[in-house]
Design a protein around this motif. Structure first.
Motif, mmCIF file in Angstrom:
data_model
loop_
_atom_site.group_PDB
_atom_site.id
_atom_site.type_symbol
_atom_site.label_atom_id
_atom_site.label_comp_id
_atom_site.label_asym_id
_atom_site.label_seq_id
_atom_site.Cartn_x
_atom_site.Cartn_y
_atom_site.Cartn_z
ATOM 1 N N MET A 157 72.425 117.478 53.966
ATOM 2 C CA MET A 157 72.122 116.372 54.266
ATOM 3 C C MET A 157 71.151 115.538 53.006
ATOM 4 N N VAL A 158 70.478 116.552 52.499
ATOM 5 C CA VAL A 158 69.563 116.116 51.223
ATOM 6 C C VAL A 158 70.357 115.702 49.951
ATOM 7 N N ALA A 159 71.643 116.445 49.930
ATOM 8 C CA ALA A 159 72.418 116.014 49.026
ATOM 9 C C ALA A 159 73.116 114.483 48.992
ATOM 10 N N ALA A 160 73.568 114.481 50.250
ATOM 11 C CA ALA A 160 74.053 113.199 50.784
ATOM 12 C C ALA A 160 73.061 112.025 50.711
ATOM 13 N N GLY A 161 71.920 112.193 50.990
ATOM 14 C CA GLY A 161 70.723 111.208 50.835
ATOM 15 C C GLY A 161 70.558 110.812 49.535
ATOM 16 N N SER A 162 70.308 111.979 48.610
ATOM 17 C CA SER A 162 70.016 111.617 47.219
ATOM 18 C C SER A 162 70.976 110.382 46.471
ATOM 19 N N ALA A 163 72.115 110.062 47.170
ATOM 20 C CA ALA A 163 72.660 108.899 46.539
ATOM 21 C C ALA A 163 72.201 107.748 46.694
ATOM 22 N N PHE A 164 71.339 107.676 47.904
ATOM 23 C CA PHE A 164 70.701 106.449 48.202
ATOM 24 C C PHE A 164 69.336 106.445 47.766
ATOM 25 N N LEU A 165 68.676 106.878 46.965
ATOM 26 C CA LEU A 165 67.363 107.037 46.568
ATOM 27 C C LEU A 165 67.136 105.861 45.676
ATOM 28 N N PRO A 166 66.181 105.217 45.456
ATOM 29 C CA PRO A 166 64.817 105.400 46.267
ATOM 30 C C PRO A 166 64.876 104.556 47.550
ATOM 31 N N GLU A 167 65.808 103.563 47.519
ATOM 32 C CA GLU A 167 65.919 102.434 48.566
ATOM 33 C C GLU A 167 65.811 103.193 50.139
#
Length: 296
Positions: free
Chosen positions: A250-260
């Motif tokens: 989940m951390v890896a998947a969410g890192s693609a949408f940082l920082p918004e």
């Protein structure tokens, strides 16, 4: 007149020692905080289907109308890129992390303990072979070995556990070996040998009980490290695969949408932090309770 031993009276010293240990443990605020975190995490993982608001989101669910929603009263941790509730997936992800720690340490600790007992008690080629093999294994970084094993095999929970457990036993072997070398020269060991006690009895009835406290402390501290290594494998794509909820994935998947959309990566990352911190605080509390000195 025959002496009659009251069973309840015989239990008083044991109960008193247990109460004293609990009192000392409860007086350590950080240890209590760690124990509370660990207990809550275990209960949350066990009862995840009953306490999460959207248990169906732990599977392959897609709802693009609710994608990338920030934390709110409806979705406490927000939603991910396909509209799944992150809080629900974090709670279910605790199951994977705790299962990983349980299986890895449930395999590595007994094996490493037995190897340490044998190497510490017996001299000669037995000690040499076990400890030289341990030294070689200790020279390999656990994460690098885990990456190699997970890369060769197909990435899933079983192979992740195998990859991490491949080297984790060495730390417990070294710990128990050092303690056994100190204990075997004690007078009660010499008395047991003089009375003709078997090697099995000496190892597991005389030496091992004196190592339990140190093993318990080491195991508690290792739980946090195993969870971090497992999350690292998942973050690199060599751990649990979607749609199974896993904190590292989940951390890896969410890192693609940082920082918004920061919550998609930060919330599962914060869960990893709290879980590892809980085990570390618990281990420190147990070390203070049993007055265990670090053995190198």
């Amino acid at each position: 007149m025959s002496d009659v031993v009251n069973p309840k009276a015989a239990e008083l010293p044991r109960l008193s020692n247990a109460y004293q240990n609990w009192y000392r443990f409860s007086r350590n605020p950080t240890a209590v905080i760690g124990a509370v975190i660990v207990v809550l995490a275990i209960l949350a993982a066990i009862f995840a289907p009953y306490i999460t608001p959207y248990p169906q989101h732990a599977g392959a669910v897609v709802n693009f109308r609710f994608r990338h929603l920030p934390p709110s009263g409806t979705f406490w941790f927000g939603t991910d890129d396909v509209g799944r509730d992150i809080f629900t997936r974090v709670i279910f992800g605790l199951r994977v992390s705790l299962t990983l720690a349980l299986v890895v340490l449930g395999t590595a600790v007994p094996f490493g303990t037995i190897m340490g007992l044998i190497a510490g008690y017996f001299d000669g080629w037995t000690e040499t072979i076990i400890m030289r093999l341990t030294d070689v294994a200790l020279a390999i970084p656990p994460l690098v070995m885990a990456l190699a094993v997970a890369a060769v095999l197909s990435p899933d929970l079983t192979h992740s556990m195998l990859a991490i457990a491949a080297l984790w036993w060495t730390w417990h072997t070294r710990l128990v070996y050092s303690m056994t070398r100190q204990i075997r020269s004690q007078e009660f060991i010499e008395a047991a040998e003089t009375l003709g006690a078997s090697k099995f009895h000496i190892l597991f009835r005389e030496i091992l009980p004196n190592c339990i406290s140190a093993i318990a402390v080491k195991t508690s501290l290792d739980c946090g490290f195993v969870i971090l290594v497992g999350a690292s494998l998942s973050f690199l794509g060599l751990g649990i695969q979607p749609p199974t909820p896993d904190l590292g994935t989940m951390v890896a998947a969410g890192s693609a949408f940082l920082p918004e959309h920061w919550w998609e990566s930060m919330m599962p990352g914060f869960a990893i932090l709290v879980l590892a911190l809980g085990f570390n605080l618990l281990g420190d509390g147990l070390r203070d309770l049993y007055d265990v000195q670090e053995v190198k």
